[in-house]
Design an enzyme around this catalytic site. Sequence first.
Site, PDB file in Angstrom:
ATOM      1  N   ARG A 158     -15.937   0.930   1.035  1.00 66.36           N
ATOM      2  CA  ARG A 158     -14.752   1.617   0.520  1.00 66.36           C
ATOM      3  C   ARG A 158     -15.004   1.798  -0.970  1.00 66.36           C
ATOM      4  O   ARG A 158     -15.119   0.840  -1.721  1.00 66.36           O
ATOM      5  CB  ARG A 158     -13.508   0.782   0.801  1.00 66.36           C
ATOM      6  CG  ARG A 158     -12.207   1.383   0.256  1.00 66.36           C
ATOM      7  CD  ARG A 158     -11.911   0.834  -1.110  1.00 66.36           C
ATOM      8  NE  ARG A 158     -10.518   0.983  -1.516  1.00 66.36           N
ATOM      9  CZ  ARG A 158     -10.081   0.690  -2.726  1.00 66.36           C
ATOM     10  NH1 ARG A 158     -10.906   0.238  -3.654  1.00 66.36           N
ATOM     11  NH2 ARG A 158      -8.814   0.827  -3.018  1.00 66.36           N
ATOM     12  N   ASP A 165     -14.067   2.628  -4.632  1.00 66.85           N
ATOM     13  CA  ASP A 165     -12.857   2.550  -5.439  1.00 66.85           C
ATOM     14  C   ASP A 165     -12.681   3.812  -6.282  1.00 66.85           C
ATOM     15  O   ASP A 165     -13.616   4.273  -6.945  1.00 66.85           O
ATOM     16  CB  ASP A 165     -12.946   1.320  -6.354  1.00 66.85           C
ATOM     17  CG  ASP A 165     -11.694   1.118  -7.179  1.00 66.85           C
ATOM     18  OD1 ASP A 165     -10.683   0.678  -6.615  1.00 66.85           O
ATOM     19  OD2 ASP A 165     -11.736   1.417  -8.392  1.00 66.85           O
ATOM     20  N   ALA A 166     -11.457   4.363  -6.265  1.00 70.37           N
ATOM     21  CA  ALA A 166     -11.035   5.454  -7.160  1.00 70.37           C
ATOM     22  C   ALA A 166     -12.121   6.501  -7.382  1.00 70.37           C
ATOM     23  O   ALA A 166     -12.607   6.699  -8.497  1.00 70.37           O
ATOM     24  CB  ALA A 166     -10.570   4.871  -8.493  1.00 70.37           C
ATOM     25  N   THR A 167     -12.483   7.194  -6.312  1.00 70.30           N
ATOM     26  CA  THR A 167     -13.527   8.224  -6.433  1.00 70.30           C
ATOM     27  C   THR A 167     -13.088   9.397  -7.300  1.00 70.30           C
ATOM     28  O   THR A 167     -13.932  10.147  -7.800  1.00 70.30           O
ATOM     29  CB  THR A 167     -13.948   8.737  -5.043  1.00 70.30           C
ATOM     30  OG1 THR A 167     -12.785   9.125  -4.308  1.00 70.30           O
ATOM     31  CG2 THR A 167     -14.681   7.666  -4.267  1.00 70.30           C
ATOM     32  N   GLU A 201     -11.350   5.942  -1.715  1.00 71.05           N
ATOM     33  CA  GLU A 201      -9.975   5.819  -2.192  1.00 71.05           C
ATOM     34  C   GLU A 201      -9.803   6.903  -3.241  1.00 71.05           C
ATOM     35  O   GLU A 201     -10.471   6.885  -4.273  1.00 71.05           O
ATOM     36  CB  GLU A 201      -9.719   4.448  -2.810  1.00 71.05           C
ATOM     37  CG  GLU A 201      -8.272   4.287  -3.266  1.00 71.05           C
ATOM     38  CD  GLU A 201      -8.118   3.504  -4.559  1.00 71.05           C
ATOM     39  OE1 GLU A 201      -6.973   3.145  -4.880  1.00 71.05           O
ATOM     40  OE2 GLU A 201      -9.128   3.255  -5.243  1.00 71.05           O
ATOM     41  N   ASP A 242      -0.108   8.741   0.819  1.00 71.67           N
ATOM     42  CA  ASP A 242       1.237   9.322   0.898  1.00 71.67           C
ATOM     43  C   ASP A 242       2.080   8.622   1.962  1.00 71.67           C
ATOM     44  O   ASP A 242       3.284   8.428   1.778  1.00 71.67           O
ATOM     45  CB  ASP A 242       1.167  10.818   1.201  1.00 71.67           C
ATOM     46  CG  ASP A 242       0.751  11.632  -0.023  1.00 71.67           C
ATOM     47  OD1 ASP A 242       0.703  11.062  -1.130  1.00 71.67           O
ATOM     48  OD2 ASP A 242       0.490  12.840   0.133  1.00 71.67           O
ATOM     49  N   HIS A 260       1.957   5.463   2.943  1.00 71.85           N
ATOM     50  CA  HIS A 260       2.443   4.201   2.375  1.00 71.85           C
ATOM     51  C   HIS A 260       3.570   4.446   1.379  1.00 71.85           C
ATOM     52  O   HIS A 260       4.610   3.769   1.406  1.00 71.85           O
ATOM     53  CB  HIS A 260       1.319   3.449   1.667  1.00 71.85           C
ATOM     54  CG  HIS A 260       1.818   2.294   0.847  1.00 71.85           C
ATOM     55  ND1 HIS A 260       2.230   2.452  -0.468  1.00 71.85           N
ATOM     56  CD2 HIS A 260       2.022   0.992   1.159  1.00 71.85           C
ATOM     57  CE1 HIS A 260       2.658   1.283  -0.922  1.00 71.85           C
ATOM     58  NE2 HIS A 260       2.538   0.385   0.035  1.00 71.85           N
ATOM     59  N   HIS A 303      -4.234  -4.298  -0.770  1.00 69.50           N
ATOM     60  CA  HIS A 303      -4.429  -5.200  -1.903  1.00 69.50           C
ATOM     61  C   HIS A 303      -3.853  -4.618  -3.191  1.00 69.50           C
ATOM     62  O   HIS A 303      -3.318  -5.338  -4.035  1.00 69.50           O
ATOM     63  CB  HIS A 303      -5.921  -5.520  -2.073  1.00 69.50           C
ATOM     64  CG  HIS A 303      -6.722  -4.395  -2.638  1.00 69.50           C
ATOM     65  ND1 HIS A 303      -7.114  -3.311  -1.889  1.00 69.50           N
ATOM     66  CD2 HIS A 303      -7.182  -4.174  -3.890  1.00 69.50           C
ATOM     67  CE1 HIS A 303      -7.797  -2.472  -2.659  1.00 69.50           C
ATOM     68  NE2 HIS A 303      -7.851  -2.957  -3.866  1.00 69.50           N
ATOM     69  N   GLY A 351      -0.959  -6.495  -4.980  1.00 71.31           N
ATOM     70  CA  GLY A 351      -1.374  -7.022  -6.273  1.00 71.31           C
ATOM     71  C   GLY A 351      -0.706  -6.330  -7.442  1.00 71.31           C
ATOM     72  O   GLY A 351      -0.529  -6.931  -8.509  1.00 71.31           O
ATOM     73  N   ASN A 352      -0.328  -5.061  -7.274  1.00 68.91           N
ATOM     74  CA  ASN A 352       0.337  -4.336  -8.358  1.00 68.91           C
ATOM     75  C   ASN A 352       1.803  -4.729  -8.511  1.00 68.91           C
ATOM     76  O   ASN A 352       2.439  -4.359  -9.503  1.00 68.91           O
ATOM     77  CB  ASN A 352       0.245  -2.825  -8.125  1.00 68.91           C
ATOM     78  CG  ASN A 352      -1.160  -2.284  -8.353  1.00 68.91           C
ATOM     79  OD1 ASN A 352      -1.994  -2.959  -8.944  1.00 68.91           O
ATOM     80  ND2 ASN A 352      -1.419  -1.077  -7.892  1.00 68.91           N
TER      81      ASN A 352
END
Length: 399
Positions: free
Chosen positions: A61, A63-65, A94, A120, A122, A188, A192-193
């Site tokens: 996965r 992160d933030a592509t 992501e 969207d 979520h 997560h 976590g946020n």
Amino acid sequence: VVYNHLGPDGNYLGAYSRDYFNPGHKTPWGDGLNFELKPVRDFFVENTCYWRREFHLDGFRLDATHAIVDTSKKHVLTEIAEAVHSLGGFVIAEDERNEPKLLLSPKRGGMGLDALWADDFHHVVRVMLTRTREGYYEAYEGTVEELAATLEHGWLFEGRKRQRRNRGQPAAAAHLLPEQLIFCITNHDQTGNHAFGARLNHLVSPTAFRAASALLCLVPFTPLIFMGQEWAASSPFQYFTDHEPRLGHLVTEGRRDEFRSFAAFRDLTAREKIPDPQREEAYLQSKLRWDEIGKEQHTATLRLYCEFLQLRRQSAVLRNRSRDNLKVLEPIGGIIRLLFGRPGSEQYLILADLVGGHRTPKFDRTRDWQELHSSNEKRFGGGDCVPFSEPEVLVFRAV
């Protein structure tokens, strides 16, 4: 894996060569990596091969592509995907852009990744259940119409403005498969946020959590289930770190400052109550308590996940994840209606009310419908109540 930036501690690539970074590529974390330079590019592509060959990881996965900038003729994401595919693995992005290009094959002008986090779903569900609209939830209203549109298209924003900028392209027009889009009701980041690491089941009623869980398990998109979610874990998942003291102090202050614009934390005293990520308690409190699985309220939630996922797997109709197998009917009175299967053959009808307080809509009387499951059955932790007086998902099969 995080290939878009390096953290503030242990970031030594720049000590070897300043060319690891491109000052022309800006990210929220500073200068972006210099993927136009072959040695830098090779370092990251080979890293995926290392994890695949040596540790036998099936997939990655990324992160933030959206923060991975590369002006090369072949984007580094495509090269990563090709390398992983050659070793039998898969790649998930992501990415907040709702951009089909990530998933299209290079022959169709895409990057060739396998799947994408579609947040969207979520965000709509979170706003619908908690009425929280601060931060990145501001663009969502949490209406049943938004939820229906997200279920029909795969994501909500398909070119409309979100927070003063256009976002997204139609997923259906690009012929993306539902299984290529990852749906969740928590992960997560979202846990976590939260200032105190609260899970969704800590923020909403048990009936609402069961209904959202049941819907996640049944829709044709690929469900992501965050550790402990399947038994409604009581432990939070707080943001925790282990930096050297000086940097750690800055991280603690920065963490609390992140919430300055939130109504509940505009006061300094309130912000000081946010857990210190440098304290060992933040880590220890976040560990799953595995003995909870044997306690009835948690066992009941786990039973719901098992049975709804089993239904999805054992039914050929629900297992069919093609777009033409699902018809999102117009919501009635706050209730989502999903029809699986084709007329004249086996069909399933899903009625979902994530907030409760609505009436059961009238059925299609051309067929007889047998109720199979309710998210509020006693064995799932529910009780005796009128349908949809509380949040609920009902599953019917045509007979």
